[in-house]
Design an enzyme around this catalytic site. Structure first.
Site, PDB file in Angstrom:
ATOM      1  N   LYS A 178       0.857  -1.188   0.000  1.00  0.00           N
ATOM      2  CA  LYS A 178       0.000   0.000   0.000  1.00  0.00           C
ATOM      3  C   LYS A 178       0.895   1.240   0.000  1.00  0.00           C
ATOM      4  O   LYS A 178       1.332   1.719   1.041  1.00  0.00           O
ATOM      5  CB  LYS A 178      -0.937   0.036   1.213  1.00  0.00           C
ATOM      6  CG  LYS A 178      -1.980   1.132   1.040  1.00  0.00           C
ATOM      7  CD  LYS A 178      -2.276   1.912   2.293  1.00  0.00           C
ATOM      8  CE  LYS A 178      -1.209   2.723   2.901  1.00  0.00           C
ATOM      9  NZ  LYS A 178      -0.905   4.014   2.251  1.00  0.00           N
ATOM     10  N   GLU A 252       9.658   0.113  11.215  1.00  0.00           N
ATOM     11  CA  GLU A 252      10.781   1.060  11.068  1.00  0.00           C
ATOM     12  C   GLU A 252      10.188   2.446  11.260  1.00  0.00           C
ATOM     13  O   GLU A 252       9.422   2.911  10.417  1.00  0.00           O
ATOM     14  CB  GLU A 252      11.395   0.930   9.669  1.00  0.00           C
ATOM     15  CG  GLU A 252      12.020  -0.411   9.381  1.00  0.00           C
ATOM     16  CD  GLU A 252      13.291  -0.664  10.169  1.00  0.00           C
ATOM     17  OE1 GLU A 252      13.852   0.294  10.732  1.00  0.00           O
ATOM     18  OE2 GLU A 252      13.703  -1.825  10.240  1.00  0.00           O
ATOM     19  N   CYS A 286      14.557   9.436   7.962  1.00  0.00           N
ATOM     20  CA  CYS A 286      14.412   8.932   9.331  1.00  0.00           C
ATOM     21  C   CYS A 286      15.741   8.934  10.071  1.00  0.00           C
ATOM     22  O   CYS A 286      15.783   9.107  11.272  1.00  0.00           O
ATOM     23  CB  CYS A 286      13.825   7.533   9.310  1.00  0.00           C
ATOM     24  SG  CYS A 286      14.781   6.394   8.302  1.00  0.00           S
ATOM     25  N   GLU A 386      10.784  14.859  16.140  1.00  0.00           N
ATOM     26  CA  GLU A 386      11.219  14.705  14.751  1.00  0.00           C
ATOM     27  C   GLU A 386      10.569  15.802  13.904  1.00  0.00           C
ATOM     28  O   GLU A 386       9.349  15.876  13.820  1.00  0.00           O
ATOM     29  CB  GLU A 386      10.798  13.330  14.245  1.00  0.00           C
ATOM     30  CG  GLU A 386      11.363  13.000  12.896  1.00  0.00           C
ATOM     31  CD  GLU A 386      10.959  11.610  12.432  1.00  0.00           C
ATOM     32  OE1 GLU A 386       9.777  11.248  12.560  1.00  0.00           O
ATOM     33  OE2 GLU A 386      11.827  10.888  11.914  1.00  0.00           O
TER      34      GLU A 386
HETATM   35  P1  NAD Z   1       3.028   8.035   8.278  1.00  0.00           P
HETATM   36  O1  NAD Z   1       3.175   7.172   9.479  1.00  0.00           O
HETATM   37  O2  NAD Z   1       2.065   9.129   8.319  1.00  0.00           O
HETATM   38  O3  NAD Z   1       2.643   7.139   7.011  1.00  0.00           O
HETATM   39  C1  NAD Z   1       3.441   6.034   6.585  1.00  0.00           C
HETATM   40  C2  NAD Z   1       2.583   5.087   5.767  1.00  0.00           C
HETATM   41  O4  NAD Z   1       1.640   4.469   6.635  1.00  0.00           O
HETATM   42  C3  NAD Z   1       1.743   5.751   4.677  1.00  0.00           C
HETATM   43  O5  NAD Z   1       1.644   4.840   3.592  1.00  0.00           O
HETATM   44  C4  NAD Z   1       0.395   5.952   5.362  1.00  0.00           C
HETATM   45  O6  NAD Z   1      -0.661   6.025   4.436  1.00  0.00           O
HETATM   46  C5  NAD Z   1       0.304   4.700   6.214  1.00  0.00           C
HETATM   47  N1  NAD Z   1      -0.454   4.784   7.459  1.00  0.00           N
HETATM   48  C6  NAD Z   1      -0.560   5.830   8.304  1.00  0.00           C
HETATM   49  N2  NAD Z   1      -1.297   5.487   9.374  1.00  0.00           N
HETATM   50  C7  NAD Z   1      -1.630   4.189   9.213  1.00  0.00           C
HETATM   51  C8  NAD Z   1      -2.375   3.255  10.000  1.00  0.00           C
HETATM   52  N3  NAD Z   1      -2.906   3.588  11.175  1.00  0.00           N
HETATM   53  N4  NAD Z   1      -2.508   2.002   9.541  1.00  0.00           N
HETATM   54  C9  NAD Z   1      -1.946   1.623   8.375  1.00  0.00           C
HETATM   55  N5  NAD Z   1      -1.261   2.459   7.578  1.00  0.00           N
HETATM   56  C10 NAD Z   1      -1.092   3.732   8.001  1.00  0.00           C
HETATM   57  O7  NAD Z   1       4.503   8.550   7.958  1.00  0.00           O
HETATM   58  P2  NAD Z   1       4.972   9.494   6.765  1.00  0.00           P
HETATM   59  O8  NAD Z   1       4.659  10.905   7.133  1.00  0.00           O
HETATM   60  O9  NAD Z   1       4.492   8.967   5.459  1.00  0.00           O
HETATM   61  O10 NAD Z   1       6.558   9.241   6.797  1.00  0.00           O
HETATM   62  C11 NAD Z   1       7.403   9.931   7.640  1.00  0.00           C
HETATM   63  C12 NAD Z   1       7.761   9.071   8.837  1.00  0.00           C
HETATM   64  O11 NAD Z   1       8.353   7.847   8.400  1.00  0.00           O
HETATM   65  C13 NAD Z   1       8.806   9.722   9.713  1.00  0.00           C
HETATM   66  O12 NAD Z   1       8.448   9.570  11.057  1.00  0.00           O
HETATM   67  C14 NAD Z   1      10.069   8.927   9.402  1.00  0.00           C
HETATM   68  O13 NAD Z   1      11.022   8.954  10.419  1.00  0.00           O
HETATM   69  C15 NAD Z   1       9.527   7.579   9.162  1.00  0.00           C
HETATM   70  N6  NAD Z   1      10.486   6.767   8.387  1.00  0.00           N
HETATM   71  C16 NAD Z   1      11.172   5.771   9.028  1.00  0.00           C
HETATM   72  C17 NAD Z   1      12.110   5.019   8.336  1.00  0.00           C
HETATM   73  C18 NAD Z   1      12.871   3.909   9.021  1.00  0.00           C
HETATM   74  O14 NAD Z   1      13.425   3.059   8.325  1.00  0.00           O
HETATM   75  N7  NAD Z   1      12.936   3.849  10.356  1.00  0.00           N
HETATM   76  C19 NAD Z   1      12.348   5.264   6.979  1.00  0.00           C
HETATM   77  C20 NAD Z   1      11.628   6.294   6.356  1.00  0.00           C
HETATM   78  C21 NAD Z   1      10.694   7.027   7.076  1.00  0.00           C
END
Ligand code: NAD
Length: 480
Positions: A178, A252, A286, A386
């Site tokens: 997704k 992650e 991240c 963050e």
């Molecule tokens: P987000 O959590 O808002 O969304 C991430 C993904 O999850 C999207 O596809 C979103 O549609 C989906 N999503 C959101 N809530 C959900 C739920 N309750 N159930 C299922 N799916 C859900 O994050 P973002 O704003 O897209 O990305 C930024 C974040 O990602 C930052 O916090 C960053 O640190 C983190 N990140 C972590 C890593 C790592 O490897 N640790 C790598 C890249 C990004």
């Protein structure tokens, strides 16, 4: 050429979506709509999970030998290698990643992951025989985990998709991806390559959509494991659902990593390194090391070197190869970063460069000014939360022990670096900082080694044999 699409990818076909809802993909640079694609619904997710379930339960993918699967994934890798430029460009268009970063991390790095996982799969102990302790022998098998829900964020879409899809495929599992609604375009190219490589129908399915659709996928009874990359807040919700359902889950999540600049560091080399480790992908990473720790004795030198380095970085059109900092992915992200810049000033941090307002020479696009704060106390919110943009905080320390204490004084534990003239002293610091990865005078994620977070930065690991193991179940078969 139009980037518009009218279908989803389900059961090996370009499938008509269940509803006429659409996602408009907007360029963060021009603020113009660059493509329209279907917005997946829960009905589409049900169809995708059913296809993945059939492909897993009836085969052939889950019943092939590891060698047969390796051959098909190798085909995919070879095809992917021929599309690195196109893939990087798509990601730059959809989320504004500077070309200079995209041509390194948005498509070459995902392809390197595929190759690394292929090497690991060739050596992996899929089935081993052990001499038991009770007079029997034991066959220990690593079997596929089942149907995997792969949920990536928008900042490094292919990077975080490949870290899930490839080990899933190699294990014999099947997948529903997704993508985040900001970055669906790259997954269409990926689906074309999967088809061409001969990955059977239903083994990978793709339905882009928002949080609700993601939540439906996570809770779906047909899903055996959830592999998620995204915010800590979403990760908590997902973990709660997986806990209730006893689903396998790997997470992650976010970070607020520290770069420790020791007094014996080559300051020029450290600043060159920090341009990447602190500000890669315009700070939307991240692992970004946005807390810069400097000794009180060397503090002014570090602050001025950092301010000089950051102020020289080119901000602007991400398609320009010279650009080092592009726009934020969306207006809401631009606003979020600007709120943190205002907050830093309210909290009493000293604004050295940057601040709110458009960067010089730009009048549109979701840009922010690269910003450096000095006199930051680690307890301030700008040092604890963050921000996910080009905002750095320089924090003073008394001695090395104090630097380690400050680095560890965070809810997160994802990454970090130490910059020093003495690599052994750097290793000593690395051993004391509670993060899943760490760099001494460098920070490169190596796909042969596990990557992931301590504390609120995640659960489980990606990459390396450890990352592949997350897509397997262990079975012991006792024989006479
Ligand atoms: P987000 O959590 O808002 O969304 C991430 C993904 O999850 C999207 O596809 C979103 O549609 C989906 N999503 C959101 N809530 C959900 C739920 N309750 N159930 C299922 N799916 C859900 O994050 P973002 O704003 O897209 O990305 C930024 C974040 O990602 C930052 O916090 C960053 O640190 C983190 N990140 C972590 C890593 C790592 O490897 N640790 C790598 C890249 C990004």
């Amino acid at each position: 050429m139009s980037l518009d699409r009218s279908t989803l990818f389900i059961d090996g076909e370009w499938a008509a979506p269940a509803s006429s809802d659409t996602i408009q993909v907007v360029s963060p640079h021009s603020e113009q709509v660059i493509a329209t694609v279907p917005e997946g619904t829960t009905t589409d997710i049900d169809a995708a999970v059913a296809a993945a379930r059939r492909a897993f339960d009836s085969g052939p993918w889950s019943r092939m030998s590891p060698e047969e699967r390796i051959e098909i994934v190798q085909n995919f890798s070879n095809l992917y290698a021929g599309k690195l430029g196109e893939m990087a460009e798509l990601i730059t268009l959809e989320m504004g990643s500077p070309t200079s970063f995209a041509n390194l991390a948005q498509s070459p790095a995902p392809w390197m992951q595929i190759e690394a996982f292929l090497g690991i799969a060739r050596e992996f102990p899929w089935e081993e025989r052990r001499t038991g302790v009770l007079g029997t022998d034991v066959v220990v098998r690593r079997e596929p985990v089942g149907v995997v829900a792969a949920i990536p964020p928008w900042n490094v879409p292919q990077f975080t998709i490949m870290s899930k899809v490839i080990p899933a495929l190699l294990s014999g599992s099947t997948v529903v991806v997704k993508p985040a609604p900001e970055t669906p375009l790259d997954t269409y190219l990926m689906a074309e390559l999967l088809l061409e490589a001969g990955v059977p129908a239903g083994v990978v399915n793709i339905v882009a959509g928002g949080r609700e659709v993601g939540a439906h996928l996570v809770a779906h009874p047909g899903v055996d494991k959830v592999a998620f990359t995204g915010s800590t807040a979403a990760g908590r919700k997902i973990a709660a659902v997986c806990g209730e359902q006893l689903k396998r889950v790997s997470l992650e999540l976010g970070g607020k990593s520290a770069a420790i600049v020791l007094d014996d560091a080559d300051l020029g080399a450290a600043m060159e390194g920090l341009k990447f480790t602190a500000l890669m992908n315009s700070g939307q990473a991240c692992v970004a090391q946005t807390r810069i720790l400097a000794s009180r004795a060397n503090y002014d030198n570090v602050v001025s070197a950092l301010a000089e380095t950051v102020s020289k970085m080119q901000v602007g059109d991400p398609m320009d190869p010279a650009t080092e900092i592009g726009p934020m992915v969306a207006q809401r992200q631009q606003e979020r970063v600007e709120k943190y810049i205002a907050l830093g000033q309210e909290e009493g941090a000293r604004l050295v460069i940057g601040g709110n307002g458009m960067p010089d020479g730009l009048s549109s696009g979701w840009y922010v000014r690269p910003t450096v704060f000095a006199d930051v106390d680690n307890a301030m919110r700008i040092a604890q939360e963050e921000i996910f943009g080009p905002v750095l905080s320089v924090i003073p320390f008394d001695d090395v022990d104090d630097a380690v204490r400050i680095a560890n004084d965070s809810e997160y534990g994802l990454a970090g670096t130490v910059w020093t003239g003495d690599v052994e002293a750097g290793l000593d610091v690395a051993r004391q900082v509670r993060t899943g990865t760490y760099g001494v005078n460098t920070y490169t994620m190596d796909f042969s080694a596990p990557f992931g977070g301590y504390k609120n930065s995640g659960v489980g690991r990606e990459f390396g044999p450890e990352g592949l193991a997350h897509y397997t179940e262990l079975k012991s078969i006792y024989t006479p």
